[in-house]
Design an enzyme around this catalytic site. Structure first.
Site, PDB file in Angstrom:
ATOM      1  N   LYS A 208       0.277  -0.906  -0.517  1.00 49.98           N
ATOM      2  CA  LYS A 208      -0.641  -0.240  -0.124  1.00 49.98           C
ATOM      3  C   LYS A 208       1.237   1.525  -0.026  1.00 49.98           C
ATOM      4  O   LYS A 208       2.283   1.525   0.689  1.00 49.98           O
ATOM      5  CB  LYS A 208      -0.596  -0.253   1.388  1.00 49.98           C
ATOM      6  CG  LYS A 208      -1.761   1.468   1.368  1.00 49.98           C
ATOM      7  CD  LYS A 208      -2.572   0.906   2.813  1.00 49.98           C
ATOM      8  CE  LYS A 208      -3.420   1.516   3.076  1.00 49.98           C
ATOM      9  NZ  LYS A 208      -4.561   1.635   3.862  1.00 49.98           N
TER      10      LYS A 208
ATOM     11  N   SER B 294      -9.119   1.431   3.151  1.00 48.28           N
ATOM     12  CA  SER B 294      -9.092   2.342   2.401  1.00 48.28           C
ATOM     13  C   SER B 294      -7.162   1.606   1.306  1.00 48.28           C
ATOM     14  O   SER B 294      -6.911   2.304   0.193  1.00 48.28           O
ATOM     15  CB  SER B 294      -7.748   3.653   3.302  1.00 48.28           C
ATOM     16  OG  SER B 294      -6.992   3.162   3.991  1.00 48.28           O
TER      17      SER B 294
ATOM     18  N   SER C 155      -9.587  -1.220   7.025  1.00 48.21           N
ATOM     19  CA  SER C 155      -9.252  -0.506   5.862  1.00 48.21           C
ATOM     20  C   SER C 155      -8.154  -1.825   5.061  1.00 48.21           C
ATOM     21  O   SER C 155      -8.221  -1.768   3.845  1.00 48.21           O
ATOM     22  CB  SER C 155      -8.004   0.427   5.618  1.00 48.21           C
ATOM     23  OG  SER C 155      -8.085   1.586   5.983  1.00 48.21           O
TER      24      SER C 155
HETATM   25  N1  GLN Z   1     -12.506   3.964   6.995  1.00 46.51           N
HETATM   26  C1  GLN Z   1     -11.898   4.741   8.029  1.00 46.51           C
HETATM   27  C2  GLN Z   1     -11.559   5.483   8.168  1.00 46.51           C
HETATM   28  O1  GLN Z   1     -11.665   5.938   7.768  1.00 46.51           O
HETATM   29  C3  GLN Z   1     -10.940   2.991   8.044  1.00 46.51           C
HETATM   30  C4  GLN Z   1      -9.784   3.898   8.289  1.00 46.51           C
HETATM   31  C5  GLN Z   1      -8.722   2.225   7.838  1.00 46.51           C
HETATM   32  O2  GLN Z   1      -8.336   1.693   8.897  1.00 46.51           O
HETATM   33  N2  GLN Z   1      -7.161   3.238   7.762  1.00 46.51           N
HETATM   34  O3  GLN Z   1     -11.336   5.891   9.497  1.00 46.51           O
END
Ligand code: GLN
Length: 480
Positions: free
Chosen positions: A79, A154, A178
């Protein structure tokens, strides 16, 4: 030469390499071709094609000389939040334009030391903030199973790349879901280990008390193999768990009769897509038939998990992102004449609207007049949630719940309603708030043929048990 479709799991590939049916160079050539052919998915931000092609030749020599290590032949995507020395890193943001990482993340270093090959950096929501990979400076990632839909977020690029067979495994980051949510949207296995199981050194920080590296793969076995390499104590991260890492692969076939809890409130939620509810109940019944004990538990704190999560992560993000000031990293506004303008214009132009919103919310909840009302209160509720989860896990081996409230949604579904997008994280934030290990496993499809994920939460630092149970579940599902 066998085609890649037949050996997209590393376990399948290993035996082909061992029998000299295929070389690592041939594998890499096919993967690069698939990346080239599927650029419309927008899964990668950077592909290191020349470098991986050269490294594959060296790897083939190493294999022939019988000097190769455990991950020889495994092709991994990172990532765009994970440092790879001398390679660009953007965290999906304009503010890191032209930034080249001067060091390896511990995760990267350990993968390379085990002879894995890194194919590129994968697209994601800016600083990991999002649930759809639409809040990405490099554009939206599409779901390989239905290109009108998102791949999740994400770590959306990482999920899309594994699903579309552009690499064997991806390493993502999971702060509130994410890794697990995109895995569920793309029909993959997604593991978020216990907080502290994998070093965070070299991961771009979003919310430091929640952030973990995570693994996206086609199978639990591939997940276990990679976790065994990247987990464990690290002198660069004092929050890593000091104890020795178990042999996850060796433990994978261990079985047992388990006590499993499911949370009543997660299934009675009106917002839950009906097919997800049905598939979750079906899975629980199957497990019961296999001899496991299934208990229904009330978890009345569920509705507080999401507000608690968003107050705390925004607070942590507001301080973590303070370092992006136009001085130390990447982008600097060219319209600034004074020092103050360098800071303000760089941050105004460099961050997206969503990131700026979260920095402001985080600054607000930490401000002197608001801190007790929001940040401190949320920290207390976090403790209550942790204690309640630990209480359940003192009597049960696992907690099972759906990974998401709905399957992959269409691109732009939440453009005018970001709060609704936040609510879609309801089931994944629970394990993050509590710091517990959790995995998302494929659990059938809905009536549009979109994958459904089921989530299993285990006790802290008991990933070996969680993985063995997941492997067992995978086998049960394969017989259906
Ligand atoms: N969707 C969640 C957020 O926006 C989780 C994101 C993540 O795990 N990086 O915080």
């Amino acid at each position: 030469m066998p085609i890649f479709d037949d050996y997209y799991t590393f376990s399948a590939l290993r035996s082909l390499i061992a029998s000299h049916t295929i070389t690592v160079s041939e594998v890499v050539t096919q993967l690069l071709k698939r990346i080239q052919e599927q650029q419309d998915l927008n899964a990668f931000v950077n592909v290191y094609d020349n470098q991986i092609t050269e490294n594959a030749v060296v790897m083939d020599q190493k294999i022939r000389a019988k000097k190769a290590k455990a991950l020889a032949g495994m092709v991994i995507g990172l990532k765009d939040m994970i440092c790879y020395k001398d390679h660009p890193l953007h965290a999906g943001s304009k503010i890191l334009t032209n930034y080249i990482s001067p060091f390896h993340a511990t995760v990267t270093e350990r993968l390379l030391a085990a002879d894995a090959l890194i194919i590129g950096h994968q697209n994601c929501d800016e600083f990991g903030m999002g649930s759809s990979s639409e809040n990405a400076h490099f554009g939206t990632v599409l779901n390989p199973l239905d290109k009108t839909r998102v791949a999740g977020g994400s770590s959306g690029g990482s999920a899309a790349a594994v699903k579309a067979k552009m690499c064997h495994v991806s390493i993502g980051t999971d702060t509130g879901g994410s890794v697990r949510q995109p895995a569920s949207f793309c029909g993959l296995v997604g593991l978020k280990p216990s907080y502290g199981r994998i070093s965070r050194h070299g991961l771009v920080a979003y919310a430091s008390s929640f952030d973990t590296a995570g693994i996206l793969a086609h199978t639990v076995e591939d997940c276990a193999r990679v976790l065994g390499i990247i987990a464990g104590p690290d002198e660069w991260d004092d929050t890593t768990y000091p104890k020795q890492v178990p042999d996850y692969l060796n433990e994978l076939n261990k079985s047992g009769r388990y006590r499993i809890a499911y949370l009543e409130e997660t299934l009675s939620n009106d917002g839950l897509q009906s097919e997800i509810k049905e598939q979750t109940i079906k899975a629980l019944n199957l497990l019961k038939k296999e001899g496991h004990q299934i208990d229904s538990i009330h978890f009345r704190l569920l509705k507080y998990a999401l507000p608690t999560y968003y107050i705390l992560v925004n607070a942590e993000a507001s301080t973590n992102l303070a370092r992006f000031d136009g001085m130390r990293y990447g982008f600097r506004s060219s319209n600034a004449t004074t020092l103050e303008e360098v800071y303000t214009k760089t941050r105004t132009e460099g961050f997206s609207k969503e990131v700026k919103k979260r920095i402001m919310l985080g600054t607000f909840v930490l401000s002197a007049s608001q801190c007790a009302k929001h940040y401190i209160k949320a920290s207390k509720v976090r403790n209550l949630i942790k204690q309640e989860m630990q209480k359940i896990l003192s009597n049960h081996d696992f907690i099972i719940l759906p990974t998401t409230t709905a399957t992959a949604f269409r691109v732009n579904s939440f453009a005018n309603n970001p709060l609704a997008m936040y609510w879609s994280d309801l089931y994944t934030v629970l394990a993050s708030v509590a710091g517990l290990p959790a995995i998302s496993l494929p659990n059938g499809v809905d009536n549009k043929n979109l994958p459904i994920g089921i989530q299993v939460i285990g006790n802290s630092f008991e990933e070996e048990k969680l993985l063995a149970f997941s492997h067992h579940f995978e086998n049960i599902m394969a017989c259906q």
